[in-house]
Design an enzyme around this catalytic site. Structure first.
Site, PDB file in Angstrom:
ATOM      1  N   SER A  18     -12.759   2.447   6.182  1.00 23.04           N
ATOM      2  CA  SER A  18     -13.422   2.282   7.488  1.00 23.04           C
ATOM      3  C   SER A  18     -14.462   3.369   7.692  1.00 23.04           C
ATOM      4  CB  SER A  18     -12.395   2.377   8.625  1.00 23.04           C
ATOM      5  OG  SER A  18     -11.414   1.387   8.474  1.00 23.04           O
TER       6      SER A  18
ATOM      7  N   ASP B  13       0.864  -1.191   0.000  1.00 25.86           N
ATOM      8  CA  ASP B  13       0.000   0.000   0.000  1.00 25.86           C
ATOM      9  C   ASP B  13       0.907   1.250   0.000  1.00 25.86           C
ATOM     10  OD1 ASP B  13      -2.396   1.426   0.229  1.00 25.86           O
ATOM     11  OD2 ASP B  13      -2.469   1.244   2.415  1.00 25.86           O
TER      12      ASP B  13
HETATM   13  P1  13P Z   1      -9.044   3.512   6.857  1.00 19.39           P
HETATM   14  O1  13P Z   1      -8.101   3.674   7.981  1.00 19.39           O
HETATM   15  O2  13P Z   1     -10.076   4.571   6.820  1.00 19.39           O
HETATM   16  O3  13P Z   1      -9.671   2.168   6.836  1.00 19.39           O
HETATM   17  O4  13P Z   1      -8.218   3.677   5.493  1.00 19.39           O
HETATM   18  C1  13P Z   1      -7.278   2.713   5.130  1.00 19.39           C
HETATM   19  C2  13P Z   1      -6.561   3.044   3.871  1.00 19.39           C
HETATM   20  O5  13P Z   1      -7.087   3.664   2.979  1.00 19.39           O
HETATM   21  C3  13P Z   1      -5.188   2.545   3.736  1.00 19.39           C
HETATM   22  O6  13P Z   1      -4.616   2.863   2.518  1.00 19.39           O
END
Ligand code: 13P
Length: 310
Positions: free
Chosen positions: A236, A84
């Site tokens: 989230s 990521d």
């Molecule tokens: P959240 O913390 O809102 O779930 O986002 C995660 C995210 O987009 C990681 O790249």
């Protein structure tokens, strides 16, 4: 079949029937087996992922460590491995040696990687993304990039959410998205349509996330001009009806960090053991898989759609 070819075909199959592929972040190494076990238990296909900031600001140790743990505990039938956010400029405004991080992931066997040039001007974002596409595709690895900005990782308070949403500040501009995809040949694109990342600074990371909305009309335009799987960050806490609409209109991958990180941290803060914290992650995973996305059985379904024997 190369593993990333399989992943590309799984994404195509998922997009064609509106199955979402969640991607779960691992800020603490012991979370990884809890996530992997939950995917196997529910036969749900997802990605396991780590972002650079989870290595530098949390306890996921390293890009290679996450890959080693993936090989130890995950079943590749139900879980791919994704890198990521590797930002070119990080959330604190510092330059990152992104080439070293991407190279480490390619070496460690990741199926897909994300380069995040969203803090750069468009031309520079295109240039750096092209470079990563060249590096990764040579190894058969898929690439995600970001255009527009999904805020939330920076220090300090966000502007009031309703103002942010109404102004469409940072939203991905469709004409730019068309050009970006054509010129970079990126595989997946992270778009900004109203979601925000969960806060990560020590002062704010325990706060409850705002319930974000999504601009679905905007998403439809982006889907039309890009024609590739779109990614939603800040998964989230988004209101359920928007999630359902987003999946029907081009979002194939949704990133989730806060919803599994906070239960883990809360269990430890309450004096629990690592096993208690892992149990809290399993419980959160069950809710996300079964109640939010209804993807129990998606691993077998996608596998048979791409012609594998199950
Ligand atoms: P959240 O913390 O809102 O779930 O986002 C995660 C995210 O987009 C990681 O790249």
């Amino acid at each position: 079949m190369q593993r990333s070819d399989r992943l590309a075909r799984i994404f195509d199959a998922a997009a064609s029937v509106g199955i979402v592929v969640p991607a779960f972040n691992i800020p603490y190494l012991p979370m990884e087996s809890a996530v992997a076990d939950a995917l196997s238990e529910h036969d749900a296909f997802a990605l396991i992922q780590v972002a650079r900031l989870e290595v530098t600001k949390f306890e996921s140790k390293s890009i290679t460590t996450i890959a080693d743990e993936y090989r130890r505990c995950a079943d590749p039938r139900v879980a791919g491995l994704h890198l990521d956010h590797i930002p070119v400029i990080d959330e604190d405004g510092l330059n990152v040696d992104w080439e070293a991080d991407i190279s480490e992931a390619l070496q460690a066997g990741y199926d897909s990687v994300m380069i995040d040039g969203s803090r750069l001007p468009l031309d520079e974002n295109i240039a750096v993304t092209k470079q990563v596409v060249r590096m990764a595709h040579r190894e058969g690895v898929l690439v995600e990039a970001e255009l527009g900005s999904v805020l939330g990782h920076e220090e300090g308070p966000l502007p009031p959410y309703e103002e942010l949403f109404a102004s469409k500040a940072g939203f991905t501009i469709p004409d730019e998205a068309r050009r970006f995809v054509e010129e970079t040949e990126v595989d997946w694109l992270s778009v900004s349509i109203g979601s925000v990342h969960g806060a990560i600074s020590p002062a704010t990371k325990n706060q409850e996330k705002i319930q974000a909305k999504l601009d679905i009309e905007y998403l439809k335009k982006l889907r039309e001009v890009t024609g590739i799987p779109l990614v939603l960050h800040g998964g989230s806490g988004i209101r359920q009806s928007y999630i359902n609409d987003a999946i029907q209109n081009g979002i194939v991958k949704i990133n989730i960090a806060t919803d599994i990180r906070q239960p883990y941290e809360r269990a430890l803060a309450a004096g629990g053991s690592i096993a208690d914290a892992q149990a809290a992650v399993s419980q959160a995973m069950r809710r996300i898989i079964c109640d939010v996305y209804s993807i129990q059985g998606s691993a077998s379904r996608l596998s048979s759609m791409i012609g594998e024997q199950t």
